[in-house]
Structure formats: structure tokens, C-alpha cells
Scaffold this motif. Structure first.
Motif, PDB file in Angstrom:
ATOM      1  N   ASN A 121      28.807  55.592  43.591  1.00  0.00           N
ATOM      2  CA  ASN A 121      27.964  55.178  44.618  1.00  0.00           C
ATOM      3  C   ASN A 121      26.917  54.350  44.150  1.00  0.00           C
ATOM      4  O   ASN A 121      25.665  54.683  43.549  1.00  0.00           O
ATOM      5  CB  ASN A 121      27.262  56.609  45.034  1.00  0.00           C
ATOM      6  CG  ASN A 121      26.345  56.647  46.127  1.00  0.00           C
ATOM      7  OD1 ASN A 121      25.109  56.529  45.662  1.00  0.00           O
ATOM      8  ND2 ASN A 121      26.620  56.435  47.244  1.00  0.00           N
ATOM      9  N   LYS A 122      27.213  53.113  44.338  1.00  0.00           N
ATOM     10  CA  LYS A 122      26.382  52.148  43.780  1.00  0.00           C
ATOM     11  C   LYS A 122      24.989  52.085  44.511  1.00  0.00           C
ATOM     12  O   LYS A 122      24.016  51.705  44.036  1.00  0.00           O
ATOM     13  CB  LYS A 122      27.010  50.678  44.101  1.00  0.00           C
ATOM     14  CG  LYS A 122      27.371  49.997  45.475  1.00  0.00           C
ATOM     15  CD  LYS A 122      28.262  49.073  45.495  1.00  0.00           C
ATOM     16  CE  LYS A 122      29.519  49.371  45.249  1.00  0.00           C
ATOM     17  NZ  LYS A 122      30.534  48.263  45.430  1.00  0.00           N
ATOM     18  N   GLU A 123      25.120  52.406  45.759  1.00  0.00           N
ATOM     19  CA  GLU A 123      23.619  52.607  46.659  1.00  0.00           C
ATOM     20  C   GLU A 123      22.492  53.359  45.820  1.00  0.00           C
ATOM     21  O   GLU A 123      21.461  53.119  46.089  1.00  0.00           O
ATOM     22  CB  GLU A 123      24.001  53.084  47.909  1.00  0.00           C
ATOM     23  CG  GLU A 123      24.862  51.944  48.711  1.00  0.00           C
ATOM     24  CD  GLU A 123      26.386  52.562  48.742  1.00  0.00           C
ATOM     25  OE1 GLU A 123      26.738  53.422  48.000  1.00  0.00           O
ATOM     26  OE2 GLU A 123      27.039  52.113  49.580  1.00  0.00           O
ATOM     27  N   VAL A 146      31.758  53.726  37.671  1.00  0.00           N
ATOM     28  CA  VAL A 146      33.116  53.754  38.394  1.00  0.00           C
ATOM     29  C   VAL A 146      33.482  52.277  39.148  1.00  0.00           C
ATOM     30  O   VAL A 146      34.617  52.062  39.253  1.00  0.00           O
ATOM     31  CB  VAL A 146      33.408  54.829  39.399  1.00  0.00           C
ATOM     32  CG1 VAL A 146      34.703  54.906  39.906  1.00  0.00           C
ATOM     33  CG2 VAL A 146      33.356  56.012  38.457  1.00  0.00           C
ATOM     34  N   ASP A 147      32.550  51.587  39.608  1.00  0.00           N
ATOM     35  CA  ASP A 147      32.709  50.682  40.214  1.00  0.00           C
ATOM     36  C   ASP A 147      33.573  49.632  39.169  1.00  0.00           C
ATOM     37  O   ASP A 147      33.212  49.480  38.076  1.00  0.00           O
ATOM     38  CB  ASP A 147      31.326  49.876  40.446  1.00  0.00           C
ATOM     39  CG  ASP A 147      31.278  49.094  41.969  1.00  0.00           C
ATOM     40  OD1 ASP A 147      32.443  48.748  42.554  1.00  0.00           O
ATOM     41  OD2 ASP A 147      30.212  48.775  42.404  1.00  0.00           O
ATOM     42  N   SER A 148      34.614  48.915  39.558  1.00  0.00           N
ATOM     43  CA  SER A 148      35.363  48.254  38.791  1.00  0.00           C
ATOM     44  C   SER A 148      34.865  47.238  37.972  1.00  0.00           C
ATOM     45  O   SER A 148      35.263  47.135  36.798  1.00  0.00           O
ATOM     46  CB  SER A 148      36.678  47.562  39.580  1.00  0.00           C
ATOM     47  OG  SER A 148      36.207  46.614  40.598  1.00  0.00           O
ATOM     48  N   GLU A 149      34.114  46.229  38.491  1.00  0.00           N
ATOM     49  CA  GLU A 149      33.214  45.178  37.805  1.00  0.00           C
ATOM     50  C   GLU A 149      32.456  45.742  36.730  1.00  0.00           C
ATOM     51  O   GLU A 149      32.496  45.400  35.684  1.00  0.00           O
ATOM     52  CB  GLU A 149      32.436  44.513  38.922  1.00  0.00           C
ATOM     53  CG  GLU A 149      33.242  43.745  39.774  1.00  0.00           C
ATOM     54  CD  GLU A 149      33.510  44.573  41.223  1.00  0.00           C
ATOM     55  OE1 GLU A 149      33.145  45.894  41.008  1.00  0.00           O
ATOM     56  OE2 GLU A 149      34.436  44.291  41.979  1.00  0.00           O
ATOM     57  N   HIS A 150      31.709  46.882  36.930  1.00  0.00           N
ATOM     58  CA  HIS A 150      30.889  47.534  36.154  1.00  0.00           C
ATOM     59  C   HIS A 150      31.749  48.290  35.163  1.00  0.00           C
ATOM     60  O   HIS A 150      31.250  48.162  33.820  1.00  0.00           O
ATOM     61  CB  HIS A 150      29.620  48.264  36.808  1.00  0.00           C
ATOM     62  CG  HIS A 150      29.242  47.479  37.803  1.00  0.00           C
ATOM     63  ND1 HIS A 150      29.784  47.059  38.915  1.00  0.00           N
ATOM     64  CD2 HIS A 150      27.993  46.848  37.927  1.00  0.00           C
ATOM     65  CE1 HIS A 150      29.026  46.396  39.667  1.00  0.00           C
ATOM     66  NE2 HIS A 150      27.852  46.341  39.056  1.00  0.00           N
ATOM     67  N   ALA A 213      27.744  41.506  51.127  1.00  0.00           N
ATOM     68  CA  ALA A 213      26.618  42.313  50.596  1.00  0.00           C
ATOM     69  C   ALA A 213      27.089  43.057  49.623  1.00  0.00           C
ATOM     70  O   ALA A 213      26.157  43.503  48.717  1.00  0.00           O
ATOM     71  CB  ALA A 213      26.450  42.977  51.845  1.00  0.00           C
ATOM     72  N   ASN A 214      28.411  43.315  49.395  1.00  0.00           N
ATOM     73  CA  ASN A 214      28.833  44.206  48.571  1.00  0.00           C
ATOM     74  C   ASN A 214      28.648  43.740  46.989  1.00  0.00           C
ATOM     75  O   ASN A 214      28.234  44.228  46.034  1.00  0.00           O
ATOM     76  CB  ASN A 214      30.340  44.435  48.424  1.00  0.00           C
ATOM     77  CG  ASN A 214      30.808  45.381  47.419  1.00  0.00           C
ATOM     78  OD1 ASN A 214      30.301  46.530  47.241  1.00  0.00           O
ATOM     79  ND2 ASN A 214      31.837  45.015  46.613  1.00  0.00           N
ATOM     80  N   LYS A 215      28.977  42.403  47.112  1.00  0.00           N
ATOM     81  CA  LYS A 215      28.779  41.661  45.651  1.00  0.00           C
ATOM     82  C   LYS A 215      26.949  41.780  45.157  1.00  0.00           C
ATOM     83  O   LYS A 215      26.714  41.550  44.324  1.00  0.00           O
ATOM     84  CB  LYS A 215      29.264  40.307  45.540  1.00  0.00           C
ATOM     85  CG  LYS A 215      30.006  39.807  44.497  1.00  0.00           C
ATOM     86  CD  LYS A 215      30.834  40.967  43.716  1.00  0.00           C
ATOM     87  CE  LYS A 215      31.977  41.311  44.324  1.00  0.00           C
ATOM     88  NZ  LYS A 215      32.680  42.194  43.548  1.00  0.00           N
ATOM     89  N   ALA A 216      26.054  41.347  46.289  1.00  0.00           N
ATOM     90  CA  ALA A 216      24.803  41.455  46.001  1.00  0.00           C
ATOM     91  C   ALA A 216      24.316  42.671  45.622  1.00  0.00           C
ATOM     92  O   ALA A 216      23.500  43.025  44.611  1.00  0.00           O
ATOM     93  CB  ALA A 216      24.018  41.115  47.419  1.00  0.00           C
ATOM     94  N   LEU A 217      25.077  43.891  46.320  1.00  0.00           N
ATOM     95  CA  LEU A 217      24.787  45.203  45.836  1.00  0.00           C
ATOM     96  C   LEU A 217      25.190  45.430  44.141  1.00  0.00           C
ATOM     97  O   LEU A 217      24.346  46.149  43.407  1.00  0.00           O
ATOM     98  CB  LEU A 217      25.337  46.244  46.592  1.00  0.00           C
ATOM     99  CG  LEU A 217      24.998  46.334  47.993  1.00  0.00           C
ATOM    100  CD1 LEU A 217      25.920  47.329  49.003  1.00  0.00           C
ATOM    101  CD2 LEU A 217      23.547  46.960  48.165  1.00  0.00           C
ATOM    102  N   GLU A 218      26.236  45.035  43.954  1.00  0.00           N
ATOM    103  CA  GLU A 218      26.945  44.863  42.600  1.00  0.00           C
ATOM    104  C   GLU A 218      25.824  44.180  41.485  1.00  0.00           C
ATOM    105  O   GLU A 218      25.948  44.505  40.394  1.00  0.00           O
ATOM    106  CB  GLU A 218      28.198  44.613  42.605  1.00  0.00           C
ATOM    107  CG  GLU A 218      29.294  45.524  43.336  1.00  0.00           C
ATOM    108  CD  GLU A 218      30.595  45.243  43.210  1.00  0.00           C
ATOM    109  OE1 GLU A 218      31.440  46.071  43.612  1.00  0.00           O
ATOM    110  OE2 GLU A 218      31.012  44.091  42.675  1.00  0.00           O
ATOM    111  N   VAL A 219      25.361  43.050  41.983  1.00  0.00           N
ATOM    112  CA  VAL A 219      24.465  42.418  40.970  1.00  0.00           C
ATOM    113  C   VAL A 219      23.008  42.965  40.678  1.00  0.00           C
ATOM    114  O   VAL A 219      22.875  43.373  39.647  1.00  0.00           O
ATOM    115  CB  VAL A 219      23.923  41.026  41.460  1.00  0.00           C
ATOM    116  CG1 VAL A 219      22.997  40.447  40.960  1.00  0.00           C
ATOM    117  CG2 VAL A 219      25.259  39.852  41.898  1.00  0.00           C
TER     118      VAL A 219
HETATM  119 MG    MG Z   1      33.193  46.617  42.930  1.00  0.00          MG
END
Ligand code: MG
Ligand code: NAD
Length: 399
Positions: A121-123, A146-150, A213-219
Motif C-alpha cells: 500500500n504505497k498510499e 512490496v512495490d516491485s521498483e522499491h 500518477a502511479n509513478k509519481a506516487l512511487e517517486v
Molecule cells: Mg510499482
């Protein structure tokens, strides 16, 4: 071999929940489900409970009428029951696979209780970053992305301090509209947005991937997790989603983590860390001849304004990341319900951000207030745009 570790799975009925369960079922010697939550799909949750025999089952959406479960163990109902699952004494690991800001309070509770939090849950990190880190320090637990990039960044860092890192590069698939011309984007429907080229995910994150937006949340997520300045976090489009992220170190060396686009790998890593658990199905990993060539391109910021708007909200900080998240949640729902076009989705978020400032947030309670206020403004902006587009359509034929 020690006893299996107890897992509380928040959001068992979702996409990450289902993927986590398929991983956990393959490793009964390592993991055991002790608590499950779902929001509304009580039939699916009941079937999981009968199969997995947990100590606690929570329905966060409340008790449905005439509910007669087959599972005879303890059930709890209501939004706050996610906190009971997050704090459950039998849980060594809490896997937070909830969607949206609903994940924040359970994230804080799991960390306050000193659990290992495997966080999809990145939020929670976007809206409550500093408070999440405080809870982590106070509870003495662990936070594994768990987010794959992180997960990729965590694996490349391998415990090295971020002071040795000169740059992070998160990869983005680019979503289904990566190569659509600008004018065609106006016609993008929810069905088009939900047809993701590489990842099979829940609807909200799939739309977030289409708008970027997902990538901004991930940054923002990466900034909170790894403590790097925004200037040192890049994003690059990589259409096949094989390289999950790259870490450049100050000595000039750069490490990347590669694998097929499946969430099974980051989930197993977060559950098993620091062990690399033997998982028969994933032995092949990356095959250079099959999976190459690896291609990269720049983000089209003109086509996807939520990328720059979200990163800017993160960089300016204070209330703005909370506003970005809330407005985005409202606008994504309206887009999926056909009330906003693809372009208007971004417009609602940008307009809502314009109504708030970077006032610092002093307490978690204030986060919920800002979230409510931003949702109110985003709903007003949605209404306003709906009226504008109806008037716009009516104008040519109007008397
Ligand atoms: Mg991701
Ligand atoms: P999903 O919509 O498939 O599942 C969400 C889960 O949360 C469901 O179990 C649902 O019942 C529950 N839920 C929904 N609203 C709730 C509420 N208000 N209160 C409590 N529970 C609620 O979502 P998903 O795709 O599994 O994503 C979950 C999280 O993981 C998101 O934050 C997403 O960004 C992140 N994530 C997902 C993927 C993926 O591949 N799906 C990849 C990386 C990160």
C-alpha cells in the motif's frame, strides 16, 4: 526448521492479496495465515477462511445482511477491524495489500506493534511518510517494500547506506497509452486504461499506471523509504517491465534488479527477507536471449501531466502529497464510472492541488482532515467539469 511465521494479510480479496496467497500456499513450512481482511467480497473471504483456518477474519466494509458464513471461527466487522488484524498477536508479518489511504492507519498500527510490515500500500507512505517512519522507529519493527521498483532498490542496496548512492532510477512500463498521440488520449476509455500491457493488477493502480500518477506516487514512496532527495530520483520508461529499477553508487557502479513482471517475486522477498527462499517456479528469472533487448525511453510529461504534478506535490511536501492522493482517488473513481474523460481525470487533480498549499502536517489526525477536505474539492471539480463538458457538447447545436 523453526515454526512457520504468522502472516496477517490485509486485503486478501484483492490482486496483491491473491498473488500473496499463491506464494504462501507454496511455502507452508515457512508461512501460515493467521488473519485475513477483505472489504466487501464476503463469499470469497469465507472460502479463504475455510481453506486457511485463520485466527481472525475481518470484513472492513461492515456486516452484510443475512450473512451465513461457512467458516465458524471469529469474524469482526467494520472499518476499524483492519487495525485489529494489523495488531494481531499471532502475526509476525503484516502484509498490507489494501488500496488507497485506507491502508495508512493499519500501516501505523502494525509498525507501532513492532511487526515486520510488508508494504504494498504505497498510499500510506505518500500520505503519512514521516509518521510511518516515526512508528517504525518507535515500534522497532521492519518495513519491507512490496512495490516491485522499491523491492528492486532494496535488493540493489543490499544494506548499503543511501549516503553511498548517487542516483535511483525507477522504471515505468509507460502504461497502455505510452505511444498514443496526444489527440487520441482524449478518447481513451476505462476499458482502454484497464488493458495494461505488462502487469495484471487491481483497477485503481491500473488506471494510475495509465495516467502515470502511479509513478509519481512511487517517486514519493522512494523518497520516504530510502531518504534520497527528489533531485536524485529519476524515472525512465521501460516498456517490457523486466528491469525493475536501478541504483547508481557514488563510485560509478550501477546495479539493477531484473525479472519477469510478476508480483510473486517482490512479495516472496518481503516475506522471506533476508533469506532467498527456494521457489521452484521462478528459477529461470531473467533470460538475456528471451527477455532482451532492454529498451528505455523518456517519460512523455506533456501527455501525462499527473506525473510532474505528483512529483511536484511530493517535492513541495506538507499537505500537498495528501491532496494529490485524495484528488487522484476521487478522479480515478469518477473516470471508471464514466463521469470524467481521461484528460479530465488529470484536470481534476491539478485543479484540486491548486486550491491547497504546502502547510506542514503536524499529526496523523490532520492527514485525515486534509484528505476529507481535498476529496470535497475534488468532487466539486468533478461536478464542474462534468457540467462544462455537457455545455461544451450542447453548444454547437444550441439555438
Ligand atoms: Mg510499482
Ligand atoms: P485491489 O483493488 O485488487 O485490492 C484491494 C484490497 O483492499 C481488496 O482486498 C479490497 O477488499 C480492500 N479494500 C478496498 N477498499 C478498502 C477500504 N476502504 N478499506 C479496507 N479495505 C479495502 O488492489 P491491488 O491491485 O491489490 O493493490 C493493493 C495495493 O498494492 C495498492 O496500494 C497498490 O498501489 C499496491 N500495488 C499493487 C500492485 C499490483 O500488482 N496489484 C503492484 C504494486 C503495488
Amino acid at each position: 526448521m523453526s515454526a512457520p511465521r504468522g502472516i496477517s494479510l490485509l486485503g486478501a480479496t484483492g490482486s496483491i492479496g491473491a498473488t500473496a496467497l499463491s506464494v504462501i500456499r507454496r511455502h507452508p513450512d515457512r508461512f501460515r495465515i493467521v488473519a485475513l481482511t477483505g472489504h466487501r467480497r464476503t463469499g470469497a473471504l469465507d472460502a479463504l477462511a475455510v481453506e486457511l483456518e485463520p485466527e481472525l477474519v475481518c470484513v472492513t466494509g461492515g456486516e452484510p445482511a443475512a450473512f451465513e458464513p461457512r467458516w465458524r471461527g471469529p469474524w469482526q466487522f467494520g472499518p476499524e477491524t483492519a487495525l485489529a488484524a494489523a495488531a494481531h498477536t499471532g502475526a509476525d508479518i503484516v502484509l498490507n495489500a489494501l488500496v488507497g489511504i485506507a491502508g495508512l492507519a493499519p500501516t501505523l498500527r502494525a509498525l507501532e506493534c513492532g511487526k515486520r510490515l510488508a508494504l504494498a500500500n504505497k498510499e500510506s507512505l505518500v500520505t503519512g511518510g514521516p509518521f510511518v517512519l516515526e512508528a517504525l522507529a518507535a515500534g522497532g519493527g521492519e518495513l519491507l517494500p512490496v512495490d516491485s521498483e522499491h523491492s528492486a532498490v532494496h535488493q540493489c542496496l543490499a544494506g548499503r547506506p543511501t549516503s553511498e548512492v548517487s542516483r535511483l532510477t525507477l522504471t515505468a512500463s509507460g502504461g497502455p497509452f505510452r505511444d498514443w498521440p496526444l489527440e487520441r488520449l482524449d478518447t481513451a476509455s476505462p476499458e482502454d486504461a484497464l488493458a495494461h500491457p505488462t502487469w495484471d493488477m487491481g483497477t485503481k493502480i491500473t488506471v494510475d499506471s495509465a495516467t502515470l500518477a502511479n509513478k509519481a506516487l512511487e517517486v514519493i514512496e522512494a523518497h520516504v523509504l530510502f531518504g534520497l532527495a527528489y533531485e536524485d530520483i529519476d524515472v525512465v520508461v521501460h516498456p517490457t517491465s523486466i528491469v525493475h529499477s536501478l541504483v547508481a553508487f557514488r563510485d560509478g557502479s550501477c546495479l539493477a534488479q531484473l525479472g519477469r513482471p510478476t508480483m510473486e517475486i517482490p512479495i516472496l522477498y518481503a516475506l522471506g527477507y533476508p533469506d532467498r527462499i527456494d521457489d521452484r517456479r521462478e528459477r529461470v528469472g531473467f533470460d538475456p536471449l528471451r527477455d532482451g533487448p532492454l529498451e528505455f525511453e523518456a517519460v512523455r510529461e506533456d501527455a501525462f501531466p499527473l506525473f510532474a504534478a505528483g512529483v511536484d506535490a511530493g517535492r513541495r511536501g506538507g499537505e500537498l502529497p495528501v491532496v494529490f492522493n485524495a484528488a487522484n482517488e476521487v478522479a480515478v473513481s469518477a473516470f471508471l464510472e464514466g463521469r470524467l474523460s481521461f484528460r479530465e481525470l488529470s484536470e481534476v487533480v491539478v485543479r484540486t492541488l491548486g486550491r491547497f498549499s504546502d502547510t506542514p502536517i503536524e499529526s496523523p489526525e490532520r492527514i485525515w482532515q486534509v484528505d476529507r477536505d481535498a476529496r470535497t474539492v475534488a468532487r466539486e471539480q468533478t461536478e464542474a467539469l462534468t457540467c462544462e463538458s455537457v455545455e461544451g457538447r450542447a453548444a454547437p447545436g444550441a439555438p
